[in-house]
Design an enzyme around this catalytic site. Structure first.
Site, mmCIF file in Angstrom:
data_model
loop_
_atom_site.group_PDB
_atom_site.id
_atom_site.type_symbol
_atom_site.label_atom_id
_atom_site.label_comp_id
_atom_site.label_asym_id
_atom_site.label_seq_id
_atom_site.Cartn_x
_atom_site.Cartn_y
_atom_site.Cartn_z
ATOM 1 N N MET A 30 46.011 43.502 36.840
ATOM 2 C CA MET A 30 47.100 44.485 36.788
ATOM 3 C C MET A 30 47.516 44.895 38.201
ATOM 4 O O MET A 30 48.232 45.885 38.380
ATOM 5 C CB MET A 30 46.672 45.713 35.977
ATOM 6 C CG MET A 30 46.360 45.364 34.525
ATOM 7 S SD MET A 30 46.561 46.761 33.401
ATOM 8 C CE MET A 30 45.342 47.881 34.053
ATOM 9 N N TYR A 32 47.132 45.953 42.412
ATOM 10 C CA TYR A 32 46.418 46.891 43.281
ATOM 11 C C TYR A 32 45.018 46.328 43.527
ATOM 12 O O TYR A 32 44.003 46.931 43.225
ATOM 13 C CB TYR A 32 46.362 48.304 42.678
ATOM 14 C CG TYR A 32 46.323 49.373 43.749
ATOM 15 C CD1 TYR A 32 47.462 49.668 44.489
ATOM 16 C CD2 TYR A 32 45.153 50.057 44.035
ATOM 17 C CE1 TYR A 32 47.427 50.617 45.492
ATOM 18 C CE2 TYR A 32 45.109 51.009 45.041
ATOM 19 C CZ TYR A 32 46.246 51.281 45.766
ATOM 20 O OH TYR A 32 46.215 52.223 46.761
ATOM 21 N N GLY A 36 36.865 42.846 44.156
ATOM 22 C CA GLY A 36 36.446 42.384 42.818
ATOM 23 C C GLY A 36 37.401 41.321 42.290
ATOM 24 O O GLY A 36 36.977 40.259 41.806
ATOM 25 N N HIS A 37 38.694 41.580 42.416
ATOM 26 C CA HIS A 37 39.689 40.596 41.972
ATOM 27 C C HIS A 37 39.581 39.307 42.794
ATOM 28 O O HIS A 37 39.668 38.204 42.258
ATOM 29 C CB HIS A 37 41.101 41.151 42.135
ATOM 30 C CG HIS A 37 41.402 42.382 41.311
ATOM 31 N ND1 HIS A 37 41.553 43.617 41.884
ATOM 32 C CD2 HIS A 37 41.571 42.556 39.984
ATOM 33 C CE1 HIS A 37 41.824 44.517 40.930
ATOM 34 N NE2 HIS A 37 41.840 43.900 39.771
ATOM 35 N N GLN A 153 35.867 44.109 27.340
ATOM 36 C CA GLN A 153 37.077 43.278 27.421
ATOM 37 C C GLN A 153 36.706 41.793 27.488
ATOM 38 O O GLN A 153 37.307 40.953 26.791
ATOM 39 C CB GLN A 153 37.876 43.683 28.654
ATOM 40 C CG GLN A 153 38.978 42.703 29.043
ATOM 41 C CD GLN A 153 39.829 43.229 30.166
ATOM 42 O OE1 GLN A 153 40.624 44.136 29.966
ATOM 43 N NE2 GLN A 153 39.681 42.694 31.365
ATOM 44 N N MET A 184 33.932 48.627 42.050
ATOM 45 C CA MET A 184 35.305 48.575 42.561
ATOM 46 C C MET A 184 36.284 48.653 41.402
ATOM 47 O O MET A 184 36.084 48.025 40.362
ATOM 48 C CB MET A 184 35.544 47.279 43.322
ATOM 49 C CG MET A 184 34.909 47.296 44.678
ATOM 50 S SD MET A 184 35.513 45.907 45.664
ATOM 51 C CE MET A 184 34.514 46.143 47.107
ATOM 52 N N SER A 186 40.761 49.565 40.713
ATOM 53 C CA SER A 186 42.055 50.029 41.225
ATOM 54 C C SER A 186 42.174 51.533 41.015
ATOM 55 O O SER A 186 42.820 52.238 41.778
ATOM 56 C CB SER A 186 43.192 49.320 40.494
ATOM 57 O OG SER A 186 42.980 47.928 40.502
HETATM 58 P P1 AMP Z 1 42.380 44.868 36.314
HETATM 59 O O1 AMP Z 1 43.364 44.571 37.397
HETATM 60 O O2 AMP Z 1 41.625 46.145 36.508
HETATM 61 O O3 AMP Z 1 42.974 44.739 34.932
HETATM 62 O O4 AMP Z 1 41.271 43.754 36.398
HETATM 63 C C1 AMP Z 1 41.602 42.396 36.399
HETATM 64 C C2 AMP Z 1 40.339 41.591 36.328
HETATM 65 O O5 AMP Z 1 39.508 41.906 37.434
HETATM 66 C C3 AMP Z 1 39.517 41.865 35.065
HETATM 67 O O6 AMP Z 1 38.962 40.642 34.606
HETATM 68 C C4 AMP Z 1 38.464 42.811 35.561
HETATM 69 O O7 AMP Z 1 37.278 42.773 34.805
HETATM 70 C C5 AMP Z 1 38.232 42.270 36.957
HETATM 71 N N1 AMP Z 1 37.628 43.282 37.818
HETATM 72 C C6 AMP Z 1 38.071 44.536 38.050
HETATM 73 N N2 AMP Z 1 37.213 45.200 38.848
HETATM 74 C C7 AMP Z 1 36.195 44.354 39.111
HETATM 75 C C8 AMP Z 1 34.985 44.458 39.864
HETATM 76 N N3 AMP Z 1 34.647 45.559 40.508
HETATM 77 N N4 AMP Z 1 34.173 43.376 39.909
HETATM 78 C C9 AMP Z 1 34.496 42.241 39.245
HETATM 79 N N5 AMP Z 1 35.619 42.091 38.525
HETATM 80 C C10 AMP Z 1 36.456 43.122 38.452
#
Ligand code: AMP
Length: 283
Positions: A30, A32, A36-37, A153, A184, A186
């Site tokens: 999503m 930002y 992690g991403h 998820q 981590m 967003s």
């Molecule tokens: P989001 O942008 O928050 O929807 O996350 C996109 C992807 O990044 C999803 O698969 C999340 O599980 C993964 N993600 C978000 N934060 C982390 C993190 N701290 N460590 C590993 N993966 C992450």
């Protein structure tokens, strides 16, 4: 890195890549973006020839009163990070093309969406499953990487892929933390300095639970109690749930006898945070 905004264009690119015999790896986000991403992109690169990342703040996975309108955005910063990480195509669709008027089809993985975040965010996983199914039909990936940060998820997506016979391999990405232990996210940007310090209690408490398990405690109720008590010792932090579930199926467990996950959600002031830790060996 090529930015693609239209669905049809992305499908054509993916058709071409597949025709050339390339393996496509997808990393849905999503935006930002943080480390992690980026770690998911790295994992996708290991497993594919062309990495497609997507940025889409998906309206159908937000409930009323949630942060859809104010979700943080930084398209330029995100592009720089993804480009540097070696992403070949960045897909940024528009909500009006993803959900045109008369849109009415949704996907629900019923059991795995219950409890944990499912209880506190009704309809959330239906929105997630739906948008991921759409992304799979648009990007046509061979592999897709999802972080263990959002553990429920990840299992919802795995369930959907198995149940609906999507020809995609789902790869989990390790949860990446800040130096102070905070997972981590967003959404950490919503935390003021004081909240940020308080939020470190989540990981500390999960570690306590893990240590207790490693010192021999197997009763889920005792482990949950210890984690909850530890989190609640910090003022301004209120627990939504602490649960222990089977790490593979997400089914409830009374006694931890195999790989399990301790998952928490808590409000730190007005900010909702989630975190988890796995116990009981390799998944
Ligand atoms: P989001 O942008 O928050 O929807 O996350 C996109 C992807 O990044 C999803 O698969 C999340 O599980 C993964 N993600 C978000 N934060 C982390 C993190 N701290 N460590 C590993 N993966 C992450």
């Amino acid at each position: 890195m090529q930015v693609v905004r239209r669905i049809r264009e992305m499908q054509k690119i993916s058709d071409k890549l597949r025709k050339e015999g390339k393996r496509i790896g997808l990393v849905p986000t999503m935006g930002y973006l943080h480390e992690g991403h980026v770690s998911l992109v790295r994992k996708a690169k290991e497993r594919s020839d062309s990495v497609v990342a997507s940025i889409f703040v998906n309206p159908t996975q937000f409930g009323p009163g949630e942060d859809f309108e104010r979700y943080p955005r930084d398209e330029e910063g995100d592009k720089a990070k993804l480009d540097k990480a070696g992403v070949e195509f960045l897909f940024i669709p528009e909500a009006k093309e993803m959900y045109p008027p008369r849109y009415q089809t949704y996907i629900e993985a019923t059991e795995v969406s219950k409890g944990l975040c499912g209880d506190f965010r009704p309809g959330h996983f239906r929105g997630v499953a739906t948008v991921v199914a759409k992304l799979f039909n648009i990007v046509k990936p061979h592999v897709a990487v999802f972080g263990e940060k959002d553990y429920q998820q990840l299992l919802v997506i795995k369930r959907m892929v198995e149940d609906l016979n999507f020809d995609v391999e789902i790869i989990p990405g390790t949860l990446i933390r800040e130096e102070d232990g905070i997972a981590m996210s967003s959404r950490n940007t919503y935390l003021p300095a004081a909240g940020r310090k308080r939020a470190t209690v989540l990981h500390r408490s999960l570690e306590k639970g893990k240590n207790l398990f490693e010192s021999g405690e197997r009763r889920a109720s005792a482990l949950v109690h210890a984690v909850r008590k530890s989190i609640e010792s910090v003022e301004g932090v209120s627990v939504q749930y602490v649960e222990i579930r089977d790490a593979e199926t997400l089914e409830r467990v009374d006694q931890v006898s195999g790989p399990a996950v301790i998952a928490v959600a808590a409000m730190v002031g007005p900010v909702r945070l989630i975190d988890n830790i796995t116990i009981g060996g390799e998944k």
